[in-house]
Design a protein around this motif. Structure first.
Motif, PDB file in Angstrom:
ATOM      1  N   ILE A   1       0.846  -1.181   0.000  1.00 10.23           N
ATOM      2  CA  ILE A   1       0.000   0.000   0.000  1.00 10.23           C
ATOM      3  C   ILE A   1       0.883   1.232   0.000  1.00 10.23           C
ATOM      4  N   GLN A   2       0.484   2.193  -0.780  1.00 13.71           N
ATOM      5  CA  GLN A   2       1.246   3.434  -0.837  1.00 13.71           C
ATOM      6  C   GLN A   2       0.311   4.623  -0.904  1.00 13.71           C
ATOM      7  N   SER A   3       0.842   5.788  -0.573  1.00 10.30           N
ATOM      8  CA  SER A   3       0.031   6.995  -0.694  1.00 10.30           C
ATOM      9  C   SER A   3      -0.069   7.350  -2.168  1.00 10.30           C
ATOM     10  N   ARG A   4      -1.124   8.046  -2.510  1.00 11.50           N
ATOM     11  CA  ARG A   4      -1.366   8.439  -3.889  1.00 11.50           C
ATOM     12  C   ARG A   4      -1.154   9.939  -3.991  1.00 11.50           C
ATOM     13  N   SER A   5      -0.051  10.369  -4.592  1.00 12.11           N
ATOM     14  CA  SER A   5       0.274  11.796  -4.621  1.00 12.11           C
ATOM     15  C   SER A   5      -0.306  12.520  -5.829  1.00 12.11           C
ATOM     16  N   ALA A   9      -4.169   9.089  -9.524  1.00 14.28           N
ATOM     17  CA  ALA A   9      -3.748   7.852  -8.878  1.00 14.28           C
ATOM     18  C   ALA A   9      -4.584   7.555  -7.630  1.00 14.28           C
ATOM     19  N   GLU A  10      -5.784   8.134  -7.542  1.00 20.28           N
ATOM     20  CA  GLU A  10      -6.650   7.890  -6.395  1.00 20.28           C
ATOM     21  C   GLU A  10      -7.061   6.436  -6.293  1.00 20.28           C
ATOM     22  N   MET A  11      -7.233   5.972  -5.066  1.00 18.83           N
ATOM     23  CA  MET A  11      -7.754   4.634  -4.823  1.00 18.83           C
ATOM     24  C   MET A  11      -9.101   4.794  -4.143  1.00 18.83           C
ATOM     25  N   ASN A  12     -10.140   4.314  -4.783  1.00 22.03           N
ATOM     26  CA  ASN A  12     -11.497   4.391  -4.258  1.00 22.03           C
ATOM     27  C   ASN A  12     -11.988   2.982  -3.940  1.00 22.03           C
ATOM     28  N   ILE A  13     -12.411   2.776  -2.700  1.00 16.85           N
ATOM     29  CA  ILE A  13     -12.944   1.497  -2.269  1.00 16.85           C
ATOM     30  C   ILE A  13     -14.348   1.740  -1.739  1.00 16.85           C
ATOM     31  N   LEU A  14     -15.308   0.972  -2.235  1.00 20.11           N
ATOM     32  CA  LEU A  14     -16.703   1.137  -1.853  1.00 20.11           C
ATOM     33  C   LEU A  14     -17.259  -0.184  -1.332  1.00 20.11           C
ATOM     34  N   PHE A  15     -17.819  -0.167  -0.125  1.00 21.38           N
ATOM     35  CA  PHE A  15     -18.481  -1.330   0.450  1.00 21.38           C
ATOM     36  C   PHE A  15     -19.981  -1.158   0.254  1.00 21.38           C
ATOM     37  N   VAL A  16     -20.648  -2.197  -0.260  1.00 22.27           N
ATOM     38  CA  VAL A  16     -22.061  -2.127  -0.592  1.00 22.27           C
ATOM     39  C   VAL A  16     -22.831  -3.236   0.119  1.00 22.27           C
ATOM     40  N   CYS A  17     -23.962  -2.884   0.734  1.00 20.39           N
ATOM     41  CA  CYS A  17     -24.873  -3.896   1.288  1.00 20.39           C
ATOM     42  C   CYS A  17     -26.292  -3.359   1.175  1.00 20.39           C
ATOM     43  N   THR A  18     -27.234  -4.063   1.760  1.00 22.34           N
ATOM     44  CA  THR A  18     -28.643  -3.727   1.584  1.00 22.34           C
ATOM     45  C   THR A  18     -28.992  -2.325   2.070  1.00 22.34           C
ATOM     46  N   SER A  19     -28.728  -2.017   3.343  1.00 21.84           N
ATOM     47  CA  SER A  19     -29.192  -0.746   3.912  1.00 21.84           C
ATOM     48  C   SER A  19     -28.097   0.214   4.344  1.00 21.84           C
ATOM     49  N   ASN A  20     -26.852  -0.221   4.370  1.00 19.72           N
ATOM     50  CA  ASN A  20     -25.722   0.616   4.772  1.00 19.72           C
ATOM     51  C   ASN A  20     -25.855   1.119   6.213  1.00 19.72           C
ATOM     52  N   THR A  21     -26.312   0.212   7.093  1.00 15.21           N
ATOM     53  CA  THR A  21     -26.445   0.599   8.495  1.00 15.21           C
ATOM     54  C   THR A  21     -25.726  -0.347   9.461  1.00 15.21           C
ATOM     55  N   GLY A  50      -4.838  10.366  -1.199  1.00 15.23           N
ATOM     56  CA  GLY A  50      -5.424   9.763  -2.386  1.00 15.23           C
ATOM     57  C   GLY A  50      -6.323   8.578  -2.125  1.00 15.23           C
ATOM     58  N   TRP A  51      -6.719   8.349  -0.893  1.00 20.42           N
ATOM     59  CA  TRP A  51      -7.558   7.207  -0.539  1.00 20.42           C
ATOM     60  C   TRP A  51      -8.969   7.649  -0.193  1.00 20.42           C
ATOM     61  N   LYS A  52      -9.964   7.076  -0.863  1.00 20.41           N
ATOM     62  CA  LYS A  52     -11.373   7.294  -0.536  1.00 20.41           C
ATOM     63  C   LYS A  52     -11.981   5.937  -0.232  1.00 20.41           C
ATOM     64  N   ILE A  53     -12.371   5.752   1.004  1.00 21.05           N
ATOM     65  CA  ILE A  53     -12.980   4.493   1.439  1.00 21.05           C
ATOM     66  C   ILE A  53     -14.351   4.842   1.988  1.00 21.05           C
ATOM     67  N   SER A  54     -15.390   4.257   1.397  1.00 25.55           N
ATOM     68  CA  SER A  54     -16.747   4.605   1.798  1.00 25.55           C
ATOM     69  C   SER A  54     -17.663   3.392   1.707  1.00 25.55           C
ATOM     70  N   SER A  55     -18.926   3.616   2.062  1.00 31.39           N
ATOM     71  CA  SER A  55     -19.918   2.548   2.009  1.00 31.39           C
ATOM     72  C   SER A  55     -21.248   3.121   1.561  1.00 31.39           C
ATOM     73  N   THR A  56     -22.114   2.246   1.051  1.00 29.17           N
ATOM     74  CA  THR A  56     -23.398   2.692   0.528  1.00 29.17           C
ATOM     75  C   THR A  56     -24.406   1.556   0.552  1.00 29.17           C
ATOM     76  N   ALA A  57     -25.679   1.902   0.312  1.00 28.18           N
ATOM     77  CA  ALA A  57     -26.773   0.933   0.325  1.00 28.18           C
ATOM     78  C   ALA A  57     -27.277   0.657  -1.089  1.00 28.18           C
ATOM     79  N   LEU A  58     -27.821  -0.537  -1.280  1.00 27.76           N
ATOM     80  CA  LEU A  58     -28.458  -0.885  -2.544  1.00 27.76           C
ATOM     81  C   LEU A  58     -29.881  -0.359  -2.625  1.00 27.76           C
TER      82      LEU A  58
END
Length: 105
Positions: A1-5, A9-21, A50-58
């Motif tokens: 893993i490295q920083s994104r300068s 070179a951004e790294m976006n990670i998205l976690f998805v599930c039914t309600s996001n709760t 450069g890291w975006k880590i988030s979550s969302t609902a379907l």
């Protein structure tokens, strides 16, 4: 893993599930802590690296968009892992959000 300068070179990670709760707020918190530890930084500095880590609902049929993380999820994360996810608010996935993620799970 490295920083994104560089912005491209951004790294976006998205976690998805039914309600996001419950599951995804927990996964988001774990991922942020894990990446921050590997970069020897703090969670709040990840976006500037450069890291975006988030979550969302379907869907918002079970929980309204903007709902808090589940009470049991908040308690478990705090008691077992000393992580506070109480400020989490659910969001609803859309095509724009998904099209900008490099890794969705």
């Amino acid at each position: 893993i490295q920083s994104r300068s560089h912005p491209s070179a951004e790294m976006n990670i998205l976690f998805v599930c039914t309600s996001n709760t419950c599951r995804t707020p927990m996964a988001e918190a774990f991922a942020k802590q894990w990446v921050a530890a590997r970069l020897n930084t703090t969670v709040d500095k990840l976006p500037s690296l450069g890291w975006k880590i988030s979550s969302t609902a379907l869907t918002n049929e079970l929980e309204a968009t903007g709902s808090q993380a589940s009470e049991n999820g908040v308690k478990a994360m705090k008691r077992i892992f000393s992580m506070d996810i109480s400020s989490h608010r659910s969001s609803l996935i859309d095509r724009f959000l998904l099209s900008h993620e490099e890794c969705a799970t």
